[in-house]
Scaffold this motif. Sequence first.
Motif, PDB file in Angstrom:
ATOM      1  N   THR A  44       0.831  -1.212   0.000  1.00  0.00           N
ATOM      2  CA  THR A  44       0.000   0.000   0.000  1.00  0.00           C
ATOM      3  C   THR A  44       0.860   1.255   0.000  1.00  0.00           C
ATOM      4  OG1 THR A  44      -1.774  -1.125   1.212  1.00  0.00           O
ATOM      5  CG2 THR A  44      -1.741   1.274   1.307  1.00  0.00           C
ATOM      6  N   SER A  45       1.865   1.274   0.874  1.00  0.00           N
ATOM      7  CA  SER A  45       2.730   2.451   0.999  1.00  0.00           C
ATOM      8  C   SER A  45       3.473   2.744  -0.300  1.00  0.00           C
ATOM      9  CB  SER A  45       3.727   2.226   2.145  1.00  0.00           C
ATOM     10  OG  SER A  45       4.565   3.343   2.299  1.00  0.00           O
ATOM     11  N   ALA A  46       3.986   1.698  -0.947  1.00  0.00           N
ATOM     12  CA  ALA A  46       4.738   1.889  -2.181  1.00  0.00           C
ATOM     13  C   ALA A  46       3.871   2.507  -3.274  1.00  0.00           C
ATOM     14  CB  ALA A  46       5.310   0.549  -2.647  1.00  0.00           C
ATOM     15  N   ILE A  47       2.638   2.027  -3.394  1.00  0.00           N
ATOM     16  CA  ILE A  47       1.759   2.509  -4.460  1.00  0.00           C
ATOM     17  C   ILE A  47       1.196   3.892  -4.137  1.00  0.00           C
ATOM     18  CG2 ILE A  47      -0.433   2.093  -5.633  1.00  0.00           C
ATOM     19  CD1 ILE A  47       0.200  -0.918  -5.380  1.00  0.00           C
ATOM     20  N   TYR A  63      -6.979   3.576  -4.285  1.00  0.00           N
ATOM     21  CA  TYR A  63      -6.064   2.545  -3.794  1.00  0.00           C
ATOM     22  C   TYR A  63      -6.066   2.469  -2.270  1.00  0.00           C
ATOM     23  CZ  TYR A  63      -4.014   1.078  -8.209  1.00  0.00           C
ATOM     24  OH  TYR A  63      -3.830   0.519  -9.458  1.00  0.00           O
ATOM     25  N   ALA A  64      -6.188   3.606  -1.613  1.00  0.00           N
ATOM     26  CA  ALA A  64      -6.229   3.605  -0.149  1.00  0.00           C
ATOM     27  C   ALA A  64      -7.482   2.875   0.343  1.00  0.00           C
ATOM     28  CB  ALA A  64      -6.220   5.039   0.379  1.00  0.00           C
ATOM     29  N   VAL A 126      -1.004   4.229   4.797  1.00  0.00           N
ATOM     30  CA  VAL A 126      -1.534   5.281   3.920  1.00  0.00           C
ATOM     31  C   VAL A 126      -1.063   6.646   4.408  1.00  0.00           C
ATOM     32  CG1 VAL A 126      -3.631   6.413   3.080  1.00  0.00           C
ATOM     33  CG2 VAL A 126      -3.552   3.912   3.260  1.00  0.00           C
ATOM     34  N   LEU A 127      -1.171   6.876   5.717  1.00  0.00           N
ATOM     35  CA  LEU A 127      -0.740   8.160   6.282  1.00  0.00           C
ATOM     36  C   LEU A 127       0.752   8.398   6.048  1.00  0.00           C
ATOM     37  CD1 LEU A 127      -2.693   8.198   9.682  1.00  0.00           C
ATOM     38  CD2 LEU A 127      -3.093   9.675   7.700  1.00  0.00           C
ATOM     39  N   ARG A 128       1.570   7.362   6.266  1.00  0.00           N
ATOM     40  CA  ARG A 128       3.012   7.523   6.078  1.00  0.00           C
ATOM     41  C   ARG A 128       3.346   7.795   4.611  1.00  0.00           C
ATOM     42  NH1 ARG A 128       3.459   3.666  10.362  1.00  0.00           N
ATOM     43  NH2 ARG A 128       3.160   1.970   8.901  1.00  0.00           N
ATOM     44  N   LEU A 205     -12.275  -3.346  -6.802  1.00  0.00           N
ATOM     45  CA  LEU A 205     -11.380  -3.967  -5.822  1.00  0.00           C
ATOM     46  C   LEU A 205     -10.442  -4.959  -6.502  1.00  0.00           C
ATOM     47  CD1 LEU A 205     -10.559  -4.359  -2.869  1.00  0.00           C
ATOM     48  CD2 LEU A 205     -12.343  -6.104  -2.678  1.00  0.00           C
ATOM     49  N   LYS A 206     -10.953  -5.708  -7.464  1.00  0.00           N
ATOM     50  CA  LYS A 206     -10.134  -6.688  -8.173  1.00  0.00           C
ATOM     51  C   LYS A 206      -9.012  -6.007  -8.940  1.00  0.00           C
ATOM     52  CE  LYS A 206     -10.495 -10.511 -11.486  1.00  0.00           C
ATOM     53  NZ  LYS A 206     -11.401 -11.265 -12.385  1.00  0.00           N
ATOM     54  N   ALA A 207      -9.325  -4.883  -9.592  1.00  0.00           N
ATOM     55  CA  ALA A 207      -8.324  -4.172 -10.378  1.00  0.00           C
ATOM     56  C   ALA A 207      -7.217  -3.600  -9.492  1.00  0.00           C
ATOM     57  CB  ALA A 207      -8.999  -3.041 -11.163  1.00  0.00           C
ATOM     58  N   ILE A 208      -7.594  -3.092  -8.336  1.00  0.00           N
ATOM     59  CA  ILE A 208      -6.630  -2.468  -7.424  1.00  0.00           C
ATOM     60  C   ILE A 208      -5.804  -3.515  -6.683  1.00  0.00           C
ATOM     61  CG2 ILE A 208      -6.545  -1.221  -5.207  1.00  0.00           C
ATOM     62  CD1 ILE A 208      -8.701   0.629  -6.365  1.00  0.00           C
ATOM     63  N   SER A 209      -6.449  -4.632  -6.329  1.00  0.00           N
ATOM     64  CA  SER A 209      -5.790  -5.651  -5.509  1.00  0.00           C
ATOM     65  C   SER A 209      -4.527  -6.200  -6.169  1.00  0.00           C
ATOM     66  CB  SER A 209      -6.752  -6.810  -5.220  1.00  0.00           C
ATOM     67  OG  SER A 209      -7.842  -6.358  -4.460  1.00  0.00           O
ATOM     68  N   GLY A 210      -4.563  -6.357  -7.490  1.00  0.00           N
ATOM     69  CA  GLY A 210      -3.414  -6.916  -8.195  1.00  0.00           C
ATOM     70  C   GLY A 210      -2.148  -6.117  -7.982  1.00  0.00           C
ATOM     71  N   ASP A 211      -2.271  -4.783  -8.066  1.00  0.00           N
ATOM     72  CA  ASP A 211      -1.094  -3.923  -7.891  1.00  0.00           C
ATOM     73  C   ASP A 211      -0.571  -3.972  -6.461  1.00  0.00           C
ATOM     74  OD1 ASP A 211      -1.137  -3.096 -10.532  1.00  0.00           O
ATOM     75  OD2 ASP A 211      -2.445  -1.393 -10.130  1.00  0.00           O
TER      76      ASP A 211
END
Length: 422
Positions: A44-47, A63-64, A126-128, A205-211
């Motif tokens: 999550t942080s990377a994206i 994404y968040a 997400v905050l970081r 959700l499916k589209a975002i989950s992959g990344d």
Amino acid sequence: MMSFGLIDTFFVSLLGTEPLAAISFTFPVTFTVISLNIGLGIGTSAIIGKLQGSRELSESKNYATGSLMLSTLLVGTLALIGYFTIEPIFTLLNASPTLLPYIRDYMSLWYASSIFLSLPMVGNSVLRACGDTRTPSIVMATVGGLNALLDPLFIFGAGPVPAMGIKGAALATLLAWMVGAVWILYLLAVKRNLILPRLLSLLELKAISGDILKIGLPAAGANMLTPIAGGVMTAVVASYGAEAVAAWGVGSRMESIASIVVLALSMTLPPFISQNVGANRFDRVHSAYMVSLKFVLFWQLFVFVVMWVCSGWIAVAFTSEPEVSRLIQLFLMIVPLGYGMQGIIILTNSSLNAMHHPLSALALSVIRLFVFFVPISIAGSYFFGLTGLYWGTVVANIAMATVSFVVFKNTLSVFKQEQHAT
């Protein structure tokens, strides 16, 4: 975060050796669930960080939101499986029949709390990623403090609140994480406007989950290997009796606290490395990595000295049983010697993830645990008993730190060659 396990262990230790041994058995399992959250947080942080940097704020919200939903679904599924397999899993870990009722009391509630745990852990990522490292600290410290206040209340009882024993520790954790989940959702949705005011559709959700999973799963897998190896080691230690397991559990909790500065660096170094890799400033990547390693070696040497000097007092604080106290002290006088080398391993893995080499980090974790840590520790146990097992962990960390350092240097060299080629 680390205070939860340590505080639970401290108050449960006041109930006696068997409850302390029981909660020590739970560490590999609870850390498996926590590792999944850590991995999802890394992805999550990377994206989110990349999207924030490119000012794609609308996509960042998507994404968040998706990361929070994904973590809840995955952790919830893992917790459900864990709840229905408590007895076979802990029997496999060599827990005796007398300890299983204590383990069942604790884990049945802890699994419920893990679902609420996923929200503040991923939400803090997400905050970081959005540049705020202060608020996550406040949230975690406050929730950890709440757990510390509720632990003695529910474990020993007071007034109308009955004494629940080890189950009370799990209830305190559940309530604390519920507060943390509500708080982080309020911050993200209302105060900061960093997530959507709705749930994503299944297709979204499916589209975002992959990344997220592309980076998150290898990172989670690398983290999950630690408790798996820990489970193997717990089973080996269990052959020395409940006292040895109790001491191993206390030592493991103390290790988490002793490594807290390393873990903090492992969360702040990667964004710095990612930004400079993107800018082709590999000189700064190398400099940051080397400075961090030098600091960690000196810092962890200082931590070892402190733990060695205070080992007797720490042991007495956790137990009144002479044999358990002796084994805790033995652990603290040997194992922390390898924490500096362990810091090199942790920082190398987090740096490789930041350089978008999660599979390399995963491979190093496999080598660390199942080529060095487990085999060398078991060999030490076979020839020299529990003392040999403790020294085996130190030798394994030294060997793996050397391998990690070489891999990082080679990876950075490849990046430099690619830069010159272009």
